[in-house]
Design an enzyme around this catalytic site. Sequence first.
Site, mmCIF file in Angstrom:
data_model
loop_
_atom_site.group_PDB
_atom_site.id
_atom_site.type_symbol
_atom_site.label_atom_id
_atom_site.label_comp_id
_atom_site.label_asym_id
_atom_site.label_seq_id
_atom_site.Cartn_x
_atom_site.Cartn_y
_atom_site.Cartn_z
ATOM 1 N N HIS A 119 51.520 8.565 60.126
ATOM 2 C CA HIS A 119 52.136 7.670 61.122
ATOM 3 C C HIS A 119 51.226 7.516 62.349
ATOM 4 C CE1 HIS A 119 55.595 5.921 63.400
ATOM 5 N NE2 HIS A 119 54.906 6.407 64.419
ATOM 6 N N GLU A 120 50.851 8.637 62.924
ATOM 7 C CA GLU A 120 50.038 8.568 64.144
ATOM 8 C C GLU A 120 48.658 8.003 63.838
ATOM 9 O OE1 GLU A 120 51.453 8.712 66.882
ATOM 10 O OE2 GLU A 120 53.320 9.631 66.175
ATOM 11 N N HIS A 137 48.851 4.301 63.975
ATOM 12 C CA HIS A 137 48.702 3.829 65.366
ATOM 13 C C HIS A 137 47.232 3.872 65.777
ATOM 14 C CE1 HIS A 137 52.840 3.395 66.574
ATOM 15 N NE2 HIS A 137 53.150 4.673 66.423
ATOM 16 N N HIS A 150 45.333 1.039 64.522
ATOM 17 C CA HIS A 150 45.699 -0.169 65.267
ATOM 18 C C HIS A 150 44.834 -0.273 66.535
ATOM 19 C CE1 HIS A 150 49.388 -2.714 66.796
ATOM 20 N NE2 HIS A 150 48.396 -3.473 66.405
#
Length: 684
Positions: free
Chosen positions: A472-473, A476, A479
């Site tokens: 998940h991190e 990010h 991104h």
Amino acid sequence: MDQASAANPFFEAWDTPFGAPPFDRIAAEHFRPAFARGFADHEAEIAAIAADPSPPDFENTITALERSGTVLDKVGGVFWNLTGAHTNEELQAIEREISPKAAKHFAAIGMNAALFARVDDLFARIDSLGLDPERRRVLELTHKRFVRAGARLGEAEKARLAAIVERLAQLGTRFSQNVLADEANTVIPLKAPEDLAGLPEWLVAAAREAATERGLEGHVITTSRSLIEPFLQFSTVRPLREKAYAAWIGRGESGGATDNRAIVAEMLALRAERARLLGFRTFADYKLEPTMAKTPEAVRGLLDRIWPMARARAAEERELLQQRIREEGDAFVLGPHDWRHYSAKVRAALHALDEAEIKPYLQLDRIIEASFDTATRLFGVTFRERRDVPTYHPDVRVWEMLDRDGRHLALFLGDYFARPSKRSGAWMSAFRSQHKLDGDVRPIVVNVLNFARAPEGRPTLLSFDDARTIFHEFGHALHGMLSDVTFGSISGTSVARDFVEFPSQVYEHWLMTPDVLSRFAVHAETGEPMPAALIEKVQAARNFNQGFATVEYAASAIVDMEFHALESAGDIDPAAFERDVLAGLGMPAEIAMRHRTPHFTHVFSGDGYSAGYYSYLWSEVLDADGFSAFEETGDVFDPALASRLREHVYAAGGRQDPAEAYRAFRGRDPDVDALLRKRGFLSA
Ligand SMILES: [Zn+2]
């Protein structure tokens, strides 16, 4: 240049590799003078833009604004990361001083009448300026930001708004410092050997490590999620589970100096007033205006659709757990501190799956590799570890990310272990964001996590939740790191709040693919890959306990939304309000909100996720639907789709409206049913 500034690293160009912050030379005493100069420089730059005698054009107004504040960005990038990831009393004192100053500083820019007049003039002529799509979007967003900051208000209203914003910043800082203090000071000692009953060996080791870190003897459990959740799952000592659980959900509500309830009440009242000043009925209306959802009604529509399904599923799950208690010959009624313990047992019975069997396959280092490898297969990027870049703590590891053609794309810092100087949770942040206004500036991104460290010489083992958090991190982080835009204000994760979890959540899906698990879930002792039969069992058990997980999450999202949908919160008692909302929902007594109000840092440590905790679920509609696009092709690494995902999502920042960006990737709008299928509430 005087002595102090001569020695201050924030006043120099950084000659470190990739211009990374020279942490080895940065000390607490550098921050006050650096912020002072950062604010002053920025004020002077803003004044110059506002007073420019030439008529406004895009370059002399919008581009000039984007280029302003470089010293402030530099010092802020380091400071705000340290206060979350590695703080101390000195930094906390500076934070209490700087956060209201920063809030005041940016509020003043947002309300600068001469500056707004130039932006407003450009906005009125937007169609005749001949702007490319990115510039047009930056102008629209800049204009909206000014209006939302109060640029159109009269002088008295502006003064009141500025005071509110400054006070909210103070309160938000105190809120998070109180939670951090409660977390650092709350330990549940496991004194007698029987207090360790049921705990697997790795958890005993982690509890010993947590005690050693605090200079204590023996074993302790802290309220860090990676310790408390497995403790609640494995401990067979019911009174200790009850005690640990009470400490965990009571953070921020101790009644002493760190109690957050009065802070919450004041924040809610000020937020409601701020929204009214700006012409919105409620703070929720104000916060949702620039999001993908746009209105509280749209959010409620999604939450109302999922809540009854989640609650019904949780009731079925509860029955199974109570039945298990009876089968074991006990007569007590399932309590909230029992849920994790019995659900693990029932899951093991139903799916012949237990955590102890899985855990040795999930080694931290291999899961980090898996998260990198997934990016390599999807986007062609590669990673190499760098040991020549200074870091703020010896635990922090650094990698360089390179593009397919070997071009440098970003620096990635990974800070994986819990320590008392770090706030709880997991997050991504940037020391430097990508933009092209000053040459090709590449990002420096960090992931901060809170895993319980294995003793020296042993691999740190994760749960599936932990492994998912890494993906998940890292989603990010990608991104931020793949960002390819011109203007810093829309780069990387600077997108609508309910879209920003899409790149992170969709990335989690790859962890759970047999392809990734069979290569990276490797047994810590035998070196054997996870057997196919075990992977199948893991897949089959995925929707187990989704009633619980959805209820605890949705309850937090609903309470957050209802707090901020109040037209006035003058004399609110947050604890009573929380209780009433939950009672109105028919909240199951055995489940607590995932984040109770007094420690709900998403919502109260700043503005971040206020009236916005729903965003994870909103983004989950996108991730469920988006990943199903890959599944539909029969290849979860489908190159054409991966290339569209990179171009329109990971590289695009806020260049496009999020709904358009999604359509450009997917070819159509998202379908909510994909989320309901993913959670097992609708059959596939
Ligand atoms: Zn996230």
